[in-house]
Design a protein around this motif. Structure first.
Motif, PDB file in Angstrom:
ATOM      1  N   ASP A 161       0.632  -1.142   0.067  1.00 44.83           N
ATOM      2  CA  ASP A 161      -0.161   0.015   0.039  1.00 44.83           C
ATOM      3  C   ASP A 161       0.990   1.460   0.250  1.00 44.83           C
ATOM      4  O   ASP A 161       1.857   1.535   0.991  1.00 44.83           O
ATOM      5  CB  ASP A 161      -0.811  -0.553   1.414  1.00 44.83           C
ATOM      6  CG  ASP A 161      -1.909   0.947   1.014  1.00 44.83           C
ATOM      7  OD1 ASP A 161      -2.065   2.126  -0.216  1.00 44.83           O
ATOM      8  OD2 ASP A 161      -2.777   1.494   2.532  1.00 44.83           O
ATOM      9  N   TRP A 191      -1.194   7.711  -4.711  1.00 49.10           N
ATOM     10  CA  TRP A 191      -1.875   6.406  -4.211  1.00 49.10           C
ATOM     11  C   TRP A 191      -2.540   5.876  -5.061  1.00 49.10           C
ATOM     12  O   TRP A 191      -2.567   4.752  -5.365  1.00 49.10           O
ATOM     13  CB  TRP A 191      -2.281   5.937  -3.305  1.00 49.10           C
ATOM     14  CG  TRP A 191      -1.825   6.792  -1.529  1.00 49.10           C
ATOM     15  CD1 TRP A 191       0.233   6.680  -1.869  1.00 49.10           C
ATOM     16  CD2 TRP A 191      -1.205   7.661  -0.923  1.00 49.10           C
ATOM     17  NE1 TRP A 191       0.089   7.914  -0.509  1.00 49.10           N
ATOM     18  CE2 TRP A 191      -0.345   7.908  -0.504  1.00 49.10           C
ATOM     19  CE3 TRP A 191      -2.565   7.808   0.610  1.00 49.10           C
ATOM     20  CZ2 TRP A 191      -0.792   8.894   1.786  1.00 49.10           C
ATOM     21  CZ3 TRP A 191      -3.290   7.939   1.482  1.00 49.10           C
ATOM     22  CH2 TRP A 191      -1.457   8.899   1.593  1.00 49.10           C
ATOM     23  N   ARG A 234      -1.487   1.765  -6.911  1.00 50.65           N
ATOM     24  CA  ARG A 234      -2.348   0.281  -6.788  1.00 50.65           C
ATOM     25  C   ARG A 234      -3.262   0.508  -7.844  1.00 50.65           C
ATOM     26  O   ARG A 234      -3.831  -0.912  -8.020  1.00 50.65           O
ATOM     27  CB  ARG A 234      -4.443   0.834  -5.927  1.00 50.65           C
ATOM     28  CG  ARG A 234      -3.286   1.490  -4.240  1.00 50.65           C
ATOM     29  CD  ARG A 234      -4.759   1.577  -3.469  1.00 50.65           C
ATOM     30  NE  ARG A 234      -3.871   2.029  -2.046  1.00 50.65           N
ATOM     31  CZ  ARG A 234      -4.523   3.582  -1.457  1.00 50.65           C
ATOM     32  NH1 ARG A 234      -5.302   4.129  -2.095  1.00 50.65           N
ATOM     33  NH2 ARG A 234      -4.210   4.127   0.054  1.00 50.65           N
ATOM     34  N   GLY A 243      -2.126  -4.781   1.631  1.00 48.48           N
ATOM     35  CA  GLY A 243      -2.847  -4.627   0.165  1.00 48.48           C
ATOM     36  C   GLY A 243      -1.967  -4.731  -0.708  1.00 48.48           C
ATOM     37  O   GLY A 243      -0.142  -4.530  -0.369  1.00 48.48           O
ATOM     38  N   TRP A 284      -6.502  -6.590  -0.122  1.00 55.05           N
ATOM     39  CA  TRP A 284      -6.202  -6.762   0.930  1.00 55.05           C
ATOM     40  C   TRP A 284      -6.696  -7.590   1.814  1.00 55.05           C
ATOM     41  O   TRP A 284      -7.143  -8.114   1.649  1.00 55.05           O
ATOM     42  CB  TRP A 284      -7.527  -5.216   1.824  1.00 55.05           C
ATOM     43  CG  TRP A 284      -6.991  -3.844   0.389  1.00 55.05           C
ATOM     44  CD1 TRP A 284      -8.263  -3.679  -0.721  1.00 55.05           C
ATOM     45  CD2 TRP A 284      -6.728  -3.060   0.617  1.00 55.05           C
ATOM     46  NE1 TRP A 284      -7.451  -2.146  -1.118  1.00 55.05           N
ATOM     47  CE2 TRP A 284      -6.997  -1.889  -0.535  1.00 55.05           C
ATOM     48  CE3 TRP A 284      -5.195  -2.298   2.098  1.00 55.05           C
ATOM     49  CZ2 TRP A 284      -6.036  -0.267  -0.635  1.00 55.05           C
ATOM     50  CZ3 TRP A 284      -4.918  -1.393   1.682  1.00 55.05           C
ATOM     51  CH2 TRP A 284      -5.415  -0.387   1.182  1.00 55.05           C
TER      52      TRP A 284
END
Length: 269
Positions: A78, A92, A96, A200, A214
Motif C-alpha cells: 500500500d 496512491w 494501486r 494490500g 487487501w
C-alpha cells in the motif's frame, strides 16, 4: 614496502571451494534446510561472484540439503504506508491500479541482495506465491518449504518460516545482522492479541489479469531485532565466524524463534 605473505593471502580471491570450507567450519549441516540472509559485499572478492557463493552454499549443504532465501517484494504494498521515501497522496490510487500483479515466475525480489536473486532464477528453483514476502528454495525439500504460503499470517506458522521451524532448519546471517533475521517475525505470531495491520498488494488473477487485494495481518516490527539478537547471541546458541571476509552467524531457527517469543514477552508492551 615489502609485502608479507600473510598480507598477500588476505588479498587472494575467495572461491567456491574456500567459501564452502568456511561454511562447513561455521557449522552448516549437510542435508539440512538452511535459510540464508546475505550481503555479498562484506564477503570480499569472490571468483564467480554470487553464482560461486550459491554453489558454495549448495556444496556445504550437500545433495540432500535445501537452500532457502527471501525473495520479498516490499514495494508491492500500500503506497499510503511508504516511508523511504513517501509518495504524494495523489499517486496512491494510480499505484494501486497499475502495480503489476505479483508473478512468482518473473517478479524480481527487491532489496534482498544478489544471492537471493541467483537462487530465485536458478533452474528448478521453487518460489512461494505471496505478493509481498515470498521465498525461493533449491534442493530436496524446496517445494515442501514454499508450497501454500497463506496471504494472511504471511510469516506465521503455515509460511515457509513455519515449515523451516517444523524441519528443524537453520538460519545463516551472512554479512548481515539480526535486523535481517526474518525468522524472528515468527515469534510475533505467537504473542497473545498481537497488533494488527491492513495490508494490500497487486496479485495476478486466474484469467491472467491483475487486481489489488487487501488482507489483515500482524503488524510486524523488526525495530528491536538487533537488541533481541544480541541477547540471543549472549546465550552462546549462535555460532559466529567468517565466510570469506564476512562476519556471519549460524543458528538453529527453532532456538532463535523460541528465544524471541520469551524475549518479546519480557521486553515488549
Amino acid at each position: 614496502m615489502t609485502n608479507h605473505p600473510a598480507d598477500a593471502a588476505e588479498r587472494m580471491p575467495h572461491t567456491r571451494e574456500s567459501l564452502a570450507a568456511d561454511l562447513a567450519a561455521l557449522g552448516v549441516r549437510p542435508g539440512s534446510t538452511l535459510l540464508v540472509h546475505a550481503s555479498l559485499k562484506p564477503v570480499g572478492f569472490v571468483a564467480g561472484g554470487p553464482h560461486a557463493m550459491v554453489l558454495a552454499l549448495r556444496d556445504a549443504l550437500g545433495p540432500d540439503g535445501t537452500l532457502v532465501v527471501p525473495t520479498h517484494t516490499p514495494d508491492n504494498s500500500d503506497p499510503a504506508e511508504w516511508q523511504n521515501p513517501p509518495v504524494p497522496p495523489g499517486w496512491w490510487s494510480v499505484i494501486r491500479e497499475n502495480m503489476p500483479g505479483f508473478d512468482p515466475a518473473v517478479t524480481p525480489s527487491r532489496w534482498m541482495g544478489a544471492i537471493a536473486e541467483v537462487v530465485r532464477t536458478w533452474p528448478g528453483a521453487q518460489r512461494s506465491d505471496h505478493p509481498q514476502v515470498s521465498f525461493a528454495a533449491l534442493g530436496r525439500l524446496a517445494q515442501e518449504v514454499v508450497y501454500g504460503q497463506p496471504r494472511a499470517a504471511m510469516l506465521g506458522p503455515d509460511s515457509p518460516l513455519g515449515k523451516i521451524y517444523g524441519l528443524d532448519g537453520d538460519v545463516l546471517l551472512l554479512g548481515v545482522g539480526h535486523d535481517s533475521n526474518t525468522s524472528l517475525h515468527l515469534a510475533e505470531y505467537r504473542r497473545p492479541a498481537p497488533p494488527a495491520a491492513r495490508l494490500g498488494a497487486a496479485v495476478q488473477t486466474a484469467d491472467g489479469g491483475r487486481e489489488w487485494v487487501w488482507w489483515d495481518d500482524v503488524d510486524l516490527d523488526e525495530g528491536d531485532f538487533e537488541l533481541l539478537g544480541a541477547d540471543f547471541d549472549a546465550t552462546g546458541a549462535t555460532r559466529t565466524g567468517r565466510v570469506g571476509g564476512a562476519l556471519s552467524r549460524l543458528m538453529s531457527q527453532r532456538a532463535a524463534v523460541d528465544f524471541a517469543e520469551r524475549w518479546m514477552t519480557d521486553n515488549r508492551d
